[in-house]
Motif scaffolding. Structure first.
Motif, PDB file in Angstrom:
ATOM      1  N   LYS A   1      -1.902  10.277   7.924  1.00  0.00           N
ATOM      2  CA  LYS A   1      -2.255  10.517   9.325  1.00  0.00           C
ATOM      3  C   LYS A   1      -3.678  11.043   9.468  1.00  0.00           C
ATOM      4  CE  LYS A   1       2.409  11.194  11.081  1.00  0.00           C
ATOM      5  NZ  LYS A   1       3.386  12.143  11.674  1.00  0.00           N
ATOM      6  N   ASP A   2      -4.128  11.827   8.503  1.00  0.00           N
ATOM      7  CA  ASP A   2      -5.478  12.398   8.549  1.00  0.00           C
ATOM      8  C   ASP A   2      -6.552  11.421   8.073  1.00  0.00           C
ATOM      9  OD1 ASP A   2      -4.357  14.776   9.430  1.00  0.00           O
ATOM     10  OD2 ASP A   2      -4.515  15.795   7.488  1.00  0.00           O
ATOM     11  N   ASN A   3      -6.167  10.333   7.427  1.00  0.00           N
ATOM     12  CA  ASN A   3      -7.121   9.396   6.815  1.00  0.00           C
ATOM     13  C   ASN A   3      -6.803   7.950   7.180  1.00  0.00           C
ATOM     14  OD1 ASN A   3      -8.787  11.188   4.835  1.00  0.00           O
ATOM     15  ND2 ASN A   3      -6.662  11.834   4.605  1.00  0.00           N
ATOM     16  N   MET A   4      -6.571   7.707   8.449  1.00  0.00           N
ATOM     17  CA  MET A   4      -6.165   6.367   8.902  1.00  0.00           C
ATOM     18  C   MET A   4      -7.140   5.273   8.459  1.00  0.00           C
ATOM     19  SD  MET A   4      -3.275   7.000  10.371  1.00  0.00           S
ATOM     20  CE  MET A   4      -2.931   5.487  11.224  1.00  0.00           C
ATOM     21  N   SER A   5      -8.418   5.569   8.442  1.00  0.00           N
ATOM     22  CA  SER A   5      -9.410   4.538   8.101  1.00  0.00           C
ATOM     23  C   SER A   5      -9.411   4.179   6.618  1.00  0.00           C
ATOM     24  CB  SER A   5     -10.805   4.992   8.518  1.00  0.00           C
ATOM     25  OG  SER A   5     -11.200   6.111   7.748  1.00  0.00           O
TER      26      SER A   5
ATOM     27  N   LYS B   1      10.711  16.114  -0.719  1.00  0.00           N
ATOM     28  CA  LYS B   1      10.293  16.442   0.644  1.00  0.00           C
ATOM     29  C   LYS B   1       8.834  16.888   0.711  1.00  0.00           C
ATOM     30  CE  LYS B   1      12.671  18.062   4.690  1.00  0.00           C
ATOM     31  NZ  LYS B   1      13.102  16.751   5.127  1.00  0.00           N
ATOM     32  N   GLU B   2       8.402  17.680  -0.255  1.00  0.00           N
ATOM     33  CA  GLU B   2       7.019  18.158  -0.261  1.00  0.00           C
ATOM     34  C   GLU B   2       6.040  17.006  -0.441  1.00  0.00           C
ATOM     35  OE1 GLU B   2       4.082  21.288  -2.601  1.00  0.00           O
ATOM     36  OE2 GLU B   2       6.175  21.140  -3.212  1.00  0.00           O
ATOM     37  N   GLU B   3       6.336  16.115  -1.384  1.00  0.00           N
ATOM     38  CA  GLU B   3       5.445  14.966  -1.588  1.00  0.00           C
ATOM     39  C   GLU B   3       5.430  14.071  -0.357  1.00  0.00           C
ATOM     40  OE1 GLU B   3       4.503  11.098  -4.296  1.00  0.00           O
ATOM     41  OE2 GLU B   3       6.348  12.185  -4.683  1.00  0.00           O
ATOM     42  N   MET B   4       6.605  13.849   0.230  1.00  0.00           N
ATOM     43  CA  MET B   4       6.675  13.037   1.436  1.00  0.00           C
ATOM     44  C   MET B   4       5.784  13.643   2.517  1.00  0.00           C
ATOM     45  SD  MET B   4       9.801  12.320   4.055  1.00  0.00           S
ATOM     46  CE  MET B   4       9.554  13.937   4.754  1.00  0.00           C
ATOM     47  N   HIS B   5       5.939  14.940   2.750  1.00  0.00           N
ATOM     48  CA  HIS B   5       5.149  15.616   3.784  1.00  0.00           C
ATOM     49  C   HIS B   5       3.648  15.498   3.496  1.00  0.00           C
ATOM     50  CE1 HIS B   5       3.799  18.628   6.644  1.00  0.00           C
ATOM     51  NE2 HIS B   5       3.159  19.216   5.645  1.00  0.00           N
ATOM     52  N   ASN B   6       3.247  15.772   2.253  1.00  0.00           N
ATOM     53  CA  ASN B   6       1.828  15.728   1.892  1.00  0.00           C
ATOM     54  C   ASN B   6       1.250  14.328   2.020  1.00  0.00           C
ATOM     55  OD1 ASN B   6       1.839  18.468   1.357  1.00  0.00           O
ATOM     56  ND2 ASN B   6       2.136  18.212  -0.844  1.00  0.00           N
ATOM     57  N   THR B   7       2.000  13.319   1.603  1.00  0.00           N
ATOM     58  CA  THR B   7       1.507  11.942   1.678  1.00  0.00           C
ATOM     59  C   THR B   7       1.413  11.477   3.127  1.00  0.00           C
ATOM     60  OG1 THR B   7       2.428  11.471  -0.502  1.00  0.00           O
ATOM     61  CG2 THR B   7       1.875   9.567   0.886  1.00  0.00           C
ATOM     62  N   ILE B   8       2.425  11.775   3.930  1.00  0.00           N
ATOM     63  CA  ILE B   8       2.392  11.390   5.343  1.00  0.00           C
ATOM     64  C   ILE B   8       1.238  12.092   6.046  1.00  0.00           C
ATOM     65  CG2 ILE B   8       3.641  11.546   7.553  1.00  0.00           C
ATOM     66  CD1 ILE B   8       4.785   9.373   5.690  1.00  0.00           C
ATOM     67  N   LYS B   9       1.042  13.372   5.746  1.00  0.00           N
ATOM     68  CA  LYS B   9      -0.070  14.113   6.356  1.00  0.00           C
ATOM     69  C   LYS B   9      -1.400  13.471   5.971  1.00  0.00           C
ATOM     70  CE  LYS B   9      -2.130  18.741   6.746  1.00  0.00           C
ATOM     71  NZ  LYS B   9      -3.376  18.163   7.156  1.00  0.00           N
ATOM     72  N   TRP B  10      -1.553  13.147   4.681  1.00  0.00           N
ATOM     73  CA  TRP B  10      -2.786  12.500   4.242  1.00  0.00           C
ATOM     74  C   TRP B  10      -2.987  11.176   4.983  1.00  0.00           C
ATOM     75  CZ3 TRP B  10      -4.143   7.821   2.251  1.00  0.00           C
ATOM     76  CH2 TRP B  10      -5.460   7.696   1.809  1.00  0.00           C
TER      77      TRP B  10
ATOM     78  N   ARG C   1       0.842  -1.205   0.000  1.00  0.00           N
ATOM     79  CA  ARG C   1       0.000   0.000   0.000  1.00  0.00           C
ATOM     80  C   ARG C   1       0.879   1.258   0.000  1.00  0.00           C
ATOM     81  NH1 ARG C   1      -5.362   0.385  -0.306  1.00  0.00           N
ATOM     82  NH2 ARG C   1      -5.363   1.942   1.310  1.00  0.00           N
ATOM     83  N   ILE C   2       1.921   1.233   0.823  1.00  0.00           N
ATOM     84  CA  ILE C   2       2.844   2.369   0.898  1.00  0.00           C
ATOM     85  C   ILE C   2       3.521   2.584  -0.451  1.00  0.00           C
ATOM     86  CG2 ILE C   2       5.051   3.110   1.887  1.00  0.00           C
ATOM     87  CD1 ILE C   2       4.014   1.769   4.561  1.00  0.00           C
ATOM     88  N   ARG C   3       4.020   1.515  -1.045  1.00  0.00           N
ATOM     89  CA  ARG C   3       4.673   1.624  -2.361  1.00  0.00           C
ATOM     90  C   ARG C   3       3.702   2.232  -3.378  1.00  0.00           C
ATOM     91  NH1 ARG C   3       8.871  -0.058  -4.740  1.00  0.00           N
ATOM     92  NH2 ARG C   3       9.500  -1.589  -3.199  1.00  0.00           N
ATOM     93  N   GLY C   4       2.462   1.803  -3.354  1.00  0.00           N
ATOM     94  CA  GLY C   4       1.462   2.337  -4.282  1.00  0.00           C
ATOM     95  C   GLY C   4       1.259   3.829  -4.142  1.00  0.00           C
ATOM     96  N   MET C   5       1.346   4.327  -2.924  1.00  0.00           N
ATOM     97  CA  MET C   5       1.160   5.764  -2.687  1.00  0.00           C
ATOM     98  C   MET C   5       2.287   6.600  -3.281  1.00  0.00           C
ATOM     99  SD  MET C   5      -0.303   5.843   1.164  1.00  0.00           S
ATOM    100  CE  MET C   5      -1.499   4.625   1.682  1.00  0.00           C
TER     101      MET C   5
END
Length: 91
Positions: free
Chosen positions: A65-69, A54-63, A34-38
């Motif tokens: 964390k905000d969308n755990m389900s 760095k920007e993509e990393m930050h945005n993806t990690i934020k997403w 799933r992580i690789r797909g992102m």
């Protein structure tokens, strides 16, 4: 802009360092897939757009964390991913 590339995690770094680090710390194959797909589009990019910046990393990690389900990857594993990507971000 200049000739300097942005800090990023290349496909080689991702495959040889980030993914094995996740596996060693309990992130199962399904979660790693799933992580690789992102990040797949960035890892397959060309030229300046190749790798995870760095920007993509930050945005993806934020997403994540905000969308755990939506992805069912535990927060501890998302935190581990963030730590590992930061550690391998080339300068």
């Amino acid at each position: 802009m200049g000739f300097f590339s942005k800090p990023n995690v290349s496909r080689i770094e991702f495959d040889k360092h980030v993914m094995p680090h996740l596996a060693e710390h309990g992130v199962n194959q399904h979660e790693r897939d799933r992580i690789r797909g992102m990040f797949e589009a960035s890892l397959d990019g060309h030229g300046t757009y190749k790798g995870i910046d760095k920007e993509e990393m930050h945005n993806t990690i934020k997403w994540m964390k905000d969308n755990m389900s939506k992805h069912n990857i535990p927060k501890a594993h998302v935190d581990l991913l963030e730590e590992s990507l930061n550690a391998h971000m080339s300068h």
